[in-house]
Scaffold this active site. Structure first.
Site, PDB file in Angstrom:
ATOM      1  N   ASP A 285       0.807  -1.202   0.000  1.00  0.00           N
ATOM      2  CA  ASP A 285       0.000   0.000   0.000  1.00  0.00           C
ATOM      3  C   ASP A 285       0.852   1.269   0.000  1.00  0.00           C
ATOM      4  OD1 ASP A 285      -2.343   1.453   0.119  1.00  0.00           O
ATOM      5  OD2 ASP A 285      -2.489   1.386   2.292  1.00  0.00           O
ATOM      6  N   CYS A 359      12.230   3.948  15.232  1.00  0.00           N
ATOM      7  CA  CYS A 359      13.013   3.034  16.058  1.00  0.00           C
ATOM      8  C   CYS A 359      13.067   3.509  17.511  1.00  0.00           C
ATOM      9  CB  CYS A 359      14.422   2.900  15.497  1.00  0.00           C
ATOM     10  SG  CYS A 359      15.563   1.942  16.526  1.00  0.00           S
TER      11      CYS A 359
END
Length: 409
Positions: A285, A359
């Site tokens: 997507d 992260c």
């Protein structure tokens, strides 16, 4: 000596996501990563041609092997109209093999849902995802109609219609500048509305059709990390969560030895075919770009699309540049994150950073809640009758450590 390369043959996909009306949408959310019509789709809505719909549904059902899944997205997929979706379920039933489980889901902004839509979803067991950014004061800042008006009241009317028909639905919240510091308000809203299933998506500032653009975002990793930690406390409560929140559910899945269903945290990207309204096929997507185009469902079979060489280009990104991640103590939870969140520009070319933009967010969450989540995982495993590995066996969470040095410590 002649050499040849044999491509691995893939089966017909068991699940597809179809951009039902392409970018057409009746809302003008300023952060949308896909649609550019600004809430004014025009008089003629782009819909899937009958021949193409028939062709794809037939192939999916014939290759289903007991289960098949369709996800209808947009734009705003309900703009395709009730007649279109009745055609969908009719074709699925017509081509279904005996004892096939058919799953349909639709992701909608909720503004078009009425009693008739809700009854249809109930009859055909559609799972409905509704996009809401929280209370009205937050939601209406970003999720506006083409005329600039807020959409909250329309969305809640749609949700009320779903409730009356007892339709299964979940809430998708985009986390942006206006709600990233409002974890308490969002959780209170979810509880007040008696929402039992929710997921969060950090707000991006790029389009899926432009993979050469740098991955930029509306919130910082630190902001999102603080949000996740606060929401984790509110979700866990006294150690017995009463609500399903997707990111926490997936973390729990890992700790009880299952593979997470969320693509962001899986070891490899799932093989789910993404179709545009016109039949153009892509592997993800977030990669609706000619560079990754697999072909067209109008011309190629679904199996041929699953064998397209562009898959290799896409799949390489999951491993590329994650060597430093593999030494991280939380690698087993995120596996380096989403490749799209690692993409950046280096001069004229795009490249992958070593770590996911978020992260730091995930590391903050894992460090903050790991001990409590492991305790929850143990209780869950006891309830489902699943036992932990021995102390000197590899830990069930996938860390690679012995159990006594990890979850069993």
């Amino acid at each position: 000596m002649n050499t040849c390369t044999t491509m691995i043959t893939r089966e017909v996909p068991r699940s597809i996501m179809w951009k039902t009306v392409s970018e057409d949408c009746n809302l003008a959310c300023d952060y949308c990563y896909y649609s550019t019509c600004a809430g004014k789709p025009g008089k003629t809505i782009r819909t899937i041609e009958d021949d193409l719909l028939d062709r794809v549904v037939k192939q999916m059902m014939q290759g289903s092997k007991g289960a098949v899944s369709f996800a209808w997205q947009g734009g705003e997929p309900l703009l395709a109209g009730k007649e279109f979706f009745h055609k969908v379920v009719s074709l699925q039933a017509h081509y279904a093999q005996p004892r096939t489980t058919i799953s349909n889901s639709v992701q909608t902004n909720g503004t078009l849902i009425d009693a008739e839509w809700a009854a249809f979803f109930k009859t055909y067991s559609f799972l409905v995802g509704v996009s809401v950014d929280g209370p009205e004061s937050i939601h209406d800042k970003r999720r506006k109609t083409g005329s600039g008006a807020g959409s909250y009241k329309q969305v809640m009317r749609g949700i009320d219609a779903l409730r009356k028909e007892q339709v299964s639905f979940n809430i998708l919240m985009v986390i942006h500048e206006d709600n990233v510091r409002e974890a308490s308000a969002l959780m209170q809203w979810l509880k007040d509305q008696q929402i039992t299933f929710a997921q969060f998506i950090p707000c991006m500032d790029f389009r899926s059709q432009d993979v050469e653009a740098s991955g930029t975002y509306r919130i910082s990793p630190e902001e999102y990390g603080h949000f996740l930690c606060k929401m984790f406390d509110l979700w866990l409560e006294d150690g017995e969560p009463q609500m399903s929140i997707r990111i926490f559910d997936n973390w729990l899945q890992t700790l009880i030895g299952d593979e997470p269903e969320m693509c962001t945290f899986r070891q490899s990207c799932p093989k789910m075919l993404i179709l545009e309204q016109n039949g153009d096929a892509y592997p993800c997507d977030f990669y609706i770009h000619d560079q990754y185009k697999l072909g067209s469902a109008k011309e190629a079979s679904l199996q041929q699309l699953m064998e397209a060489p562009q898959w290799e280009l896409f799949e390489e990104q999951q491993e590329q540049g994650t060597d430093s991640c593999k030494t991280c103590s939380y690698w087993q939870y995120c596996h380096g994150g989403c490749p799209r969140n690692r993409m950046t520009r280096t001069g004229p070319q795009e490249s992958l950073q070593e770590t996911d933009y978020f992260c730091q967010s995930y590391r903050m969450l894992y460090a903050y809640g790991e001990d409590r989540m492991r305790q929850l995982a143990k209780r869950v495993m006891q309830r489902i009758g699943r036992s932990y590995p021995g102390r000197n066996e590899r830990c069930i969470c996938g860390s690679g450590k012995k159990t006594k040095q990890c979850c069993g410590s």
